[in-house]
Design a protein around this motif. Structure first.
Motif, PDB file in Angstrom:
ATOM      1  N   PRO B 637       0.801  -1.223   0.000  1.00  8.67           N
ATOM      2  CA  PRO B 637       0.000   0.000   0.000  1.00  8.67           C
ATOM      3  C   PRO B 637       0.837   1.279   0.000  1.00  8.67           C
ATOM      4  N   PHE B 638       1.899   1.292   0.757  1.00  9.19           N
ATOM      5  CA  PHE B 638       2.665   2.528   0.875  1.00  9.19           C
ATOM      6  C   PHE B 638       4.134   2.287   0.553  1.00  9.19           C
ATOM      7  N   TYR B 639       4.661   3.073  -0.353  1.00 13.89           N
ATOM      8  CA  TYR B 639       6.106   3.071  -0.582  1.00 13.89           C
ATOM      9  C   TYR B 639       6.467   4.362  -1.293  1.00 13.89           C
ATOM     10  N   THR B 657      15.413   4.185  -5.702  1.00 17.76           N
ATOM     11  CA  THR B 657      15.283   3.288  -4.555  1.00 17.76           C
ATOM     12  C   THR B 657      13.819   3.228  -4.152  1.00 17.76           C
ATOM     13  N   ILE B 658      13.327   2.001  -3.929  1.00 19.45           N
ATOM     14  CA  ILE B 658      11.952   1.845  -3.446  1.00 19.45           C
ATOM     15  C   ILE B 658      12.036   1.736  -1.932  1.00 19.45           C
ATOM     16  N   GLY B 663      11.558   3.602   6.085  1.00 19.35           N
ATOM     17  CA  GLY B 663      12.918   3.903   5.622  1.00 19.35           C
ATOM     18  C   GLY B 663      13.669   2.667   5.157  1.00 19.35           C
ATOM     19  N   GLU B 664      13.049   1.495   5.339  1.00 20.52           N
ATOM     20  CA  GLU B 664      13.672   0.251   4.888  1.00 20.52           C
ATOM     21  C   GLU B 664      13.681   0.212   3.358  1.00 20.52           C
ATOM     22  N   THR B 665      14.794  -0.216   2.786  1.00 23.18           N
ATOM     23  CA  THR B 665      14.873  -0.324   1.337  1.00 23.18           C
ATOM     24  C   THR B 665      14.155  -1.595   0.878  1.00 23.18           C
TER      25      THR B 665
END
Lengths: 346, 804
Positions: B637-639, B657-658, B663-665
């Protein structure tokens, strides 16, 4: 009102004879148009004496409706004829190629693995995963293969650089999916019904029949009254479903330290149905997997009481199965990434 | 391991009518895998010695002659047309009568001989050349000649197989299937199985050589009974080293042994017969007695293979009072071995710790037949039996030899035989079939277990010493004995009656399989698999840091040394290898990465890595679109998409970068760095995405919800704007959306133009904007207001609204 009958007769005849939509339209104007014969009669109603007017009005209106319906019916008929005539003149080339819609392929190992997972899932087995970099404890000791055991020869092991752990020993690339027998029992306890499909590694030179990287499917069933007979039953069911035909299985004595009794399982050759052919080297049977009743040491290593529970485990190679099924002659194709191979299994 | 049928028959009989293939298959089903067997030769069946009584020319052919052949009677038995150019009257030949199988000219599949007419003359059978009956053609036999047996002076009628000693059948066992059965490494043990299976008597060996009670008794000093539980030794004098008798040679040859001399052959003979390796030393080369000890630091020995081995302190040695004379259980020493001048020998028949022998052999890289047997942990009792048998045979093969003194037999205290309680009910439960107590008893007794009634309903089973080492120690081991001899084939398949229960879900697996379908059938990518490791060169070519890599210690080759921390390097190699066959393609792999994170177990993560190889100038956006489609499919849902990424093999500008809200890649989308592309010899830069599947699967939204369809019509607005090239689409889109956050439902880019008719530093961008309210139909004023706001926002960015 004789005129009216005459009019009706004439109109119906003319409509019947009309050959085209324009001529029908003309007729419609002639009878029902603003200056049409019927319209004129309707308009002239007001000149009739009152006692006749009502009756005449009714008759005229009935006739009008009848004519309108007849026109509409005839119109549809003529339209249909027209369309058919037009369509019959058109040209269309159905042999022209369809618009290209390319699709990719799923790796044949993934496809087969899914088939295997689906069949076992339907029989109530859960699908379990485990680490590929495994400890010596889970890969060997927990499975009743202590250091110096000759069975370690059968499994040329890749070792990972680094210091050993006191309990776990060294790290290795798992040589089989069997470490998950102990891991799953530790995690889920008994009863247990599971399979573990996954990648395994052997430190051996590759050729058409040998790969250092391949896939196994481990299976385990732990419960109260689980026997060699039920292993035979489940495997017969699984293989018959997988191959879509009745398959026979047989056991031979085999040695794997983590089972006792230990067995090799063969299934009846699919090509000759057990009569003996080149594929099965004239034996009628195809070697398939190792299996057996889970060794009490292994049950204990997994925290399961061998006095209360018993069961079996098996492990087979996915590549061998796929190679046999599709007549693939070189195991190196699987990890080779050649699209000419991959694309054959769309 | 090879086993001779004739040798087996010395210890048991095989019921009449059991053919070798049936014996092989029965042993495979009940004991251990027989990989195959060779009968002397199928082609020798029915072929006998014949004598050419008369020889006449063939009336219709120059090269053929008519031979009258006798196979025993004084009168000729058969008339044979033959082309052999060496044929003479009186010659002894190999005659195959009609019905025999031969190979024409030694080639192709065998054919059955029939009575035929050759050029008008009847011919019954054939006078054979060597290759026609499966024998090697000797040099003395010309290409058009037949096999001449005259020199051997055989009696006509003798079967050729018998004459040439090719009448034995030899079975080959798969050594792997004997791993747990130290008792099966010789004919004696296999015969024991045969006798149990067919219920035929087993002929126990009971050698009783005459032994002196006094005399020259070998001194043996064992330092550790753990490493050497038993050592039997004896001195034999007046030995003559000579050839072994034919019967020993024949048996050794049949099972694949070379023959040397009578003494060495006897030690090999016993190893093959009983499975107990023996060693013979030249007594005169031994200083005083035998010491069984571990090696001292730095000690060396020259073994009979004439190589010198450096030993470690764990390795067990046989030494005299000065030097090592053998690596215990592995190989004898060069200096102390049997030689043509040997007249006095020491025979060693010992028992060693299997694990120690195995470790020593592995360290030294010496896998001998002796190691193969000792490492399985042999029965100490066998050492004594083998010693007696050795003495018996040596006295036979070296006439005049005398035993110098009594046998020295040093051993650890003998253990009491092991007994195990066997519960027939448990046996039935594990096998899944009822086998009655009497039958269980019969099976175990046949295998030489001693069976007596146990407590309650059980049986008390005493394990014979030859099965008691590592092999049979639990009830389950006995159940195996019962099951296999009873016959696995008699167990009917049964489905277990278990409660219906849904298996615990494995969403990762399910989604992974679904994702494959989406990628392959939806997005037109092809799934490949590649190895889990790559080389140091590969990681350097990707500018990767070696630090987090898990390394393989005993790698197979230099290009498989490091466990992969990313799927990219192997995918690039796959791209490279496919470019010669395919101009463009899309690939992906779903696989694990392995990272050293400072804990004992490395971190294993599953990643999805895709690559697009084509010449489309939009291929970065194809990769981006594919990655976004996957995220949508996985219900993330969110990135956020952040420009640029930290991976060293990504293009510095063309990368994203996704990122998760935390903040996790979650992944990367990028064009391959041109340097990396060059390093992997790729002509064009592919675009790729890498998605952390393990992380994504945890973020997937559960469930779905429905939003009612709009009740009021929306309006479309097209806006075209001329802006500086360097202004990003994202910035323009934001500017538009900002104009009215509630009424602007979507902003779609539908045209982007750079080139003729506009300034070189400008681009023309067109958007399709949908306006819609949830509670009313939009009025002209709404539209006008929003449009003006959009224009104003874009103008602030230096944009010039086209058509205004």
């Amino acid at each position: 009102m004789e005129n009216l009958d005459k009019l009706k007769k004439e109109a119906l005849q003319l409509i019947e004879k009309a050959k085209s939509l324009p001529s029908l339209k003309e007729l419609e104007v002639k009878f029902l148009g603003r200056k049409g014969q019927l319209t004129t009669l309707l308009r002239d109603l007001k000149n009739l004496p009152e006692n006749k007017r009502k009756r005449a009005g009714q008759d005229l209106n009935i006739l009008k409706t009848e004519l309108e319906n007849t026109f509409s019916k005839k119109e549809k008929t003529l339209e249909k004829t027209d369309m058919e005539a037009n369509l019959s003149k058109e040209f269309f080339d159905t042999t022209y190629p369809g618009a290209e819609r390319q699709t990719g392929a799923i790796h044949i190992l993934s496809q087969t693995q899914k088939e295997v997972e689906d069949i076992f899932s339907q029989m109530g087995f859960m699908i379990v995963d485990g680490p590929e970099i495994e400890s010596e404890y889970y890969n060997f000791e927990g499975l009743n293969i202590p250091a110096d055991h000759p069975a370690r020869d059968m499994q040329d092991t890749f070792f990972i650089e680094g210091k050993p752990d006191r309990k776990q020993g060294r790290l290795v690339l798992r040589t089989h999916t069997s470490p998950n027998q102990v891991r799953a029992m530790e995690k889920y306890g008994a009863p247990l019904r599971m399979i573990v499909p996954g990648r395994v590694f052997r430190n051996e030179a590759t050729d058409a029949r040998h790969e250092h990287t391949f896939h196994q499917v481990e299976g385990m069933l732990i419960d109260k009254e689980i026997s060699i007979a039920t292993l035979k039953g489940i495997m017969k069911e699984f293989l018959s479903r997988l191959f879509g035909k009745e398959v026979e299985v047989r056991f031979r004595p085999g040695y794997f330290p983590f089972v006792e009794p230990g067995m090799e399982l063969d299934f009846s050759c699919l090509l000759c149905n057990g009569k003996g052919c080149r594929v099965c080297k004239k034996t009628g049977w195809v070697e398939f997997m190792g299996a057996g009743m889970t060794h009490e040491h292994v049950l204990r290593a997994g925290g399961v009481d061998p006095k209360k529970y018993q069961g079996w485990a098996f492990g087979f190679g996915l590549e061998r199965l796929v190679m046999m099924r599709y007549g693939i002659n070189d195991i190196r194709y699987f990890q080779g990434g050649d699209l000419r191979f991959i694309n054959q299994f769309k | 391991m090879y086993v001779s049928l004739e040798w087996l028959k010395q210890f048991t009989s095989i019921p009449k009518g059991i053919k070798p293939e049936e014996l092989a298959s029965t042993l495979t089903l009940k004991t251990a895998e027989v990989e195959g067997f060779s009968e002397g030769s199928e082609l020798l069946d029915g072929v006998v010695v014949g004598q050419v009584k008369e020889l006449h020319p063939h009336p219709n052919a120059d090269k053929l002659r008519i031979a009258m052949v006798s196979i025993g009677s004084s009168q000729p038995n058969a008339k044979v047309v033959c082309g052999g150019d060496n044929l003479e009257e009186g010659m002894l030949i190999a005659y195959a009568e009609p019905g025999c199988k031969v190979k024409w000219h030694g080639e192709g599949e065998p054919v059955v001989l029939e009575k035929v007419k050759i050029r008008g003359e009847e011919s019954a059978g054939m006078i054979c050349a060597s290759e026609e009956i499966g024998l090697e053609k000797p040099k003395s036999e010309g290409p058009e000649s037949i096999l001449d047996l005259s020199a051997m002076k055989p009696k006509p009628g003798t079967p050729i197989a018998e004459l040439l000693k090719l009448d034995d059948t030899v079975f080959e066992f798969d050594n792997k299937s004997l791993t747990h059965r130290p008792d099966l490494w010789g004919h004696y043990g296999i015969a024991r199985e045969v006798s149990a299976i067919y219920k035929t008597p087993f002929k126990q060996l009971n050698p009783k050589p005459k032994l002196p009670t006094k005399g020259d008794k070998l001194k043996v000093d064992i330092h550790s009974y753990d490493l050497c539980p038993r050592y039997c030794g004896v001195v034999i004098k007046n030995i003559t080293i000579q050839d072994s008798p034919e019967w020993i040679k024949k048996r050794l040859k049949a099972v694949g042994h070379q023959t040397y001399n009578n003494i060495v052959d006897v030690t090999n003979y016993i190893s093959s017969e009983l499975g107990q390796p023996l060693h013979a030393f030249d007594r005169n080369l031994i200083k005083k007695g035998i010491v069984v000890r571990t090696a001292t630091k730095g000690e060396k020995i020259k073994a009979i293979d004439e190589k010198t081995y450096k030993l470690t302190e764990e390795m067990l040695l046989i030494a005299d009072h000065e030097n090592p004379i053998a690596i215990a259980g592995v190989m004898g020493g060069h200096e102390s071995g049997i030689n043509p001048d040997t007249t006095e020998i020491i025979i060693e028949s010992a028992n060693f710790n299997g694990a120690n022998v195995r470790r020593t052999a592995t360290t030294l890289g010496l896998r001998t037949e002796s190691v193969q047997r000792f490492e399985k942990q042999l029965d100490p009792e066998l050492a004594h039996l083998a010693m007696l048998r050795a003495i018996e045979l040596i006295l036979e093969v070296s006439p005049g030899a005398t035993v110098a003194g009594p046998i020295t037999d040093n051993h650890a205290p003998k253990k009491k035989p092991r007994t195990i309680e066997l519960d027939p009910a448990r046996t039935a439960s594990k096998i899944g079939i009822q086998i009655d107590k009497a039958q269980i008893k019969e099976i175990l007794t046949g295998l030489q277990f001693k069976v007596t009634p146990g407590t309650k309903n059980t049986l008390k089973v005493e394990v014979p010493s030859f099965r008691a080492q590592k092999d049979v120690s639990t009830e389950d081991d006995l159940i195996e004995e019962v099951a296999r001899i009873y016959g696995y084939d008699k167990i009917e398949p049964v489905l277990p009656s278990l409660p219906t229960k849904l298996p615990e879900e494995n969403p990762e697996r399910t989604v992974k399989h679904d994702l494959r379908k989406f990628l392959s059938y939806g997005l037109n990518f092809n799934e490949i698999q590649s190895y889990s490791f790559y080389s140091k060169d590969d990681l350097e070519n990707c500018s990767l840091d070696e630090e987090t890599h898990v390394k393989i210690e005993n790698y197979l080759s230099e290009d498989q040394t490091h466990m992969r921390t990313t799927l990219v390097p192997n995918l690039l190699k796959t791209i490279h290898s496919n470019t010669k066959n395919h101009p463009e393609f899309k690939l992906y792999e779903i696989g694990r990465t392995y990272k050293d994170i400072g804990e004992f177990f490395p971190l294993e993560e599953k990643w999805v890595c895709g690559a697009i190889h084509n010449t489309d100038k939009n291929k970065f956006y194809q990769a981006k679109g594919a990655a976004e489609a996957i995220l949508r499919y996985l219900k993330i849902p969110f990135y956020k998409l952040i420009p640029s990424c930290e991976i060293p093999y990504a293009h510095p500008n063309e990368s994203i970068t996704i990122m998760a809200p935390t903040g996790e890649t979650l992944g990367m989308i990028f064009t391959l760095h041109p340097q990396t592309a060059k390093n992997f010899s790729l002509q064009s830069n592919p675009t790729l995405f890498e998605l952390n599947f393990s992380a994504l699967i945890n973020l997937a939204k559960k469930g779905r919800s429905f939003k009612d369809l709009p009740k009021f019509p929306g309006t479309l607005l097209d806006i075209s704007v001329l802006v500086d090239k360097t202004i990003e689409i994202g910035t323009l889109k934001n500017a538009i959306e900002k104009a009215d956050k509630s009424l602007i439902k979507s902003v779609e880019l539908f045209d982007l133009y750079e080139g003729d008719n506009i300034a070189a530093d400008k681009k023309s961008v067109a958007f399709k904007i949908t306006l819609q309210a949830e509670d009313r139909t939009l009025k002209d004023e709404d539209m006008k207001r929003i449009q003006e706001q959009i224009f104003s926002n874009l103008q602030k960015l230096g944009g010039k609204i086209r058509g205004l």
